[in-house]
Design an enzyme around this catalytic site. Structure first.
Site, PDB file in Angstrom:
ATOM      1  N   PRO A  75      10.065  12.357  78.744  1.00  0.00           N
ATOM      2  CA  PRO A  75       9.448  12.695  77.459  1.00  0.00           C
ATOM      3  C   PRO A  75       9.452  14.197  77.213  1.00  0.00           C
ATOM      4  O   PRO A  75       9.096  14.983  78.085  1.00  0.00           O
ATOM      5  CB  PRO A  75       8.028  12.151  77.616  1.00  0.00           C
ATOM      6  CG  PRO A  75       8.186  10.989  78.520  1.00  0.00           C
ATOM      7  CD  PRO A  75       9.251  11.396  79.502  1.00  0.00           C
ATOM      8  N   CYS A  76       9.860  14.563  76.002  1.00  0.00           N
ATOM      9  CA  CYS A  76      10.180  15.962  75.729  1.00  0.00           C
ATOM     10  C   CYS A  76       9.107  16.712  74.951  1.00  0.00           C
ATOM     11  O   CYS A  76       9.293  17.873  74.623  1.00  0.00           O
ATOM     12  CB  CYS A  76      11.488  16.036  74.947  1.00  0.00           C
ATOM     13  SG  CYS A  76      11.390  15.212  73.329  1.00  0.00           S
TER      14      CYS A  76
END
Length: 443
Positions: free
Chosen positions: A95-96
């Site tokens: 997840p960014c």
């Protein structure tokens, strides 16, 4: 001539399966995938794990259900260790949000810790290849103190990407990092992503740059898809067959909620090369996820106002926002003559190029290069507190790795594996010749 072995891969932080789909289309074999969202996992399961076109070779001991990487490592450590040497490739885009230039880029964001779980899995499986995909901000300098930032500073690293690269090098991998524009690989979207393609060190010669090889293969890849290498696919070339004007509206049936409409889909008689590619495998069936938003009359007038004054393809400027009376920064009207801007998880960030409405899930999916046979599952949207917890269709599409990019990566790694196999065969022949020569001279 050596026979190319399919790469067996696992996909971590898999989302709805964009990267997995690309690898499967490139001829590789999925073993398992890890995704924590039940909604996204159901789309992945329906299409790829137990799909009509693709199926994973899923282990009997692993439930086909949503879970986190932490769940996998905590509940099945022995089973995972037994897979060492059987997995050729791990892919995953942790997840960014902690790295995104659209957010606060908080180095202490707990979501950044998920990358470390990914690294733990790498240490257990030790595959030949790794592919990590993230936002461009993954390689930007962190500011601030405490948490990860402090660890980065102590390690002499200026970004989390460099920190991760150092960890992978310590695990005996060559790391080839860099930015790619997804539009360069046939995706009708200007989406800049940070890739880290990694290769386990071995007795074969080190490659100069696998990322450079990816770019060098681009022309041949696009040609194989019937696309032009010197031309980025435009939004109109991607979604013109999904326009509303002049079409019959029918009740939407795939959302489980009454009162919504969709356009009756009739396959185009003269599809663009990109539409032809997206329609492949669909025969004459209509794609799902075509539900139209129920815009109020005043909302449509507001959208028309935006379309009349904005510069297509660009977010509203400060003066344009004042003219239309909004503080929302991200609103963009598509430019029909260019690729779309980055597709996000928020449906109202982008307006259609000629119609006063937001895009459908299917139009967003086209702009992400999902083929029409790929059927998204679950609710379309969510709101309130659930927005942070659920992954409805719009979010699934916005978070995905474009399948065409995944396929290009898959073909690159297949070619590289072929090179390694060829080198190994040549090395074996050379060793045998040296052995016979030594035997002959010693007689």
């Amino acid at each position: 001539m050596t026979t190319l072995k399919k790469l067996k891969f696992c996909d971590v932080f898999a989302g709805c399966g964009g990267l997995s789909l690309g690898l499967l289309e490139a001829g590789h074999e999925g073993i398992f995938a890890i995704e924590k969202s039940p909604l996204a996992f159901e789309t992945l399961r329906f299409n790829l794990i137990e799909g009509a076109t693709h199926q994973f070779a899923w282990p009997d001991w692993l439930p086909k259900q949503a879970m986190t990487c932490e769940d996998l490592l905590s509940n099945y450590p022995e089973k995972i260790s037994e897979l060492k040497g059987q997995i050729d490739l791990i892919v995953g885009g942790p997840p960014c949000q902690g790295f995104s230039t659209a957010g606060r880029r908080d180095p202490a964001d707990p979501r950044n810790k998920m990358t470390e779980q990914y690294l733990s899995l790498v240490g257990l499986l030790q595959p030949r290849f790794l592919a990590i995909e993230n936002v461009a901000g993954f390689n930007m300098r962190f500011e601030g103190t405490g948490g990860v930032a402090e660890e980065l500073a102590s390690a002499g690293k200026t970004s989390y990407a460099k920190f991760v690269a150092g960890k992978l090098e310590a695990l005996d991998y060559h790391v080839y990092p860099g930015l790619v524009n997804c539009a360069d690989f046939g995706v009708p979207q200007t989406r800049h992503r940070y890739l880290m393609i990694c290769e386990k060190k071995g007795s074969f010669p080190k490659h100069s740059s696998l990322l450079q090889m990816l770019h060098e293969n681009r022309h041949a890849f696009l040609s194989s898809k019937g696309l032009q290498a010197g031309h980025h696919v435009t939004t109109r070339e991607a979604i013109s067959d999904l326009e509303v004007e002049g079409k019959r509206l029918i009740p939407n049936q795939d959302s489980g909620i009454s009162g919504f409409l969709e356009v009756e889909y009739i396959p185009p008689t003269a599809p663009t090369p990109f539409q032809k590619l997206m329609r492949k495998g669909s025969k004459n069936s209509a794609p799902n996820s075509r539900r139209l938003a129920r815009h109020k009359v005043e909302t449509k007038e507001y959208f028309k106002h935006i379309q009349s004054i904005c510069r297509p393809g660009y977010s509203l400027s400060e003066s344009e926002r004042q003219l239309v009376g909004t503080k929302k920064h991200a609103t963009t009207v598509l430019d029909r003559t260019r690729p779309a801007p980055t597709i996000t998880t928020l449906p109202d960030d982008i307006l259609h190029y000629s119609e006063p409405r937001i895009l459908t899930v299917r139009e967003n999916a086209r702009l992400q290069s999902f083929p029409d046979w790929f059927a998204f599952q679950g609710k379309y949207t969510t709101g309130g507190k659930q927005r942070k917890l659920e992954c409805p269709r719009y979010t699934q599409v916005g978070n995905a790795v474009p399948p065409l990019v995944g396929e290009a990566i898959g073909e690159l790694l297949a070619e590289r594996m072929s090179e390694i196999q060829s080198y190994s065969v040549l090395q074996e022949v050379a060793d045998q010749n040296n052995y016979y020569l030594e035997e002959a001279t010693s007689m």
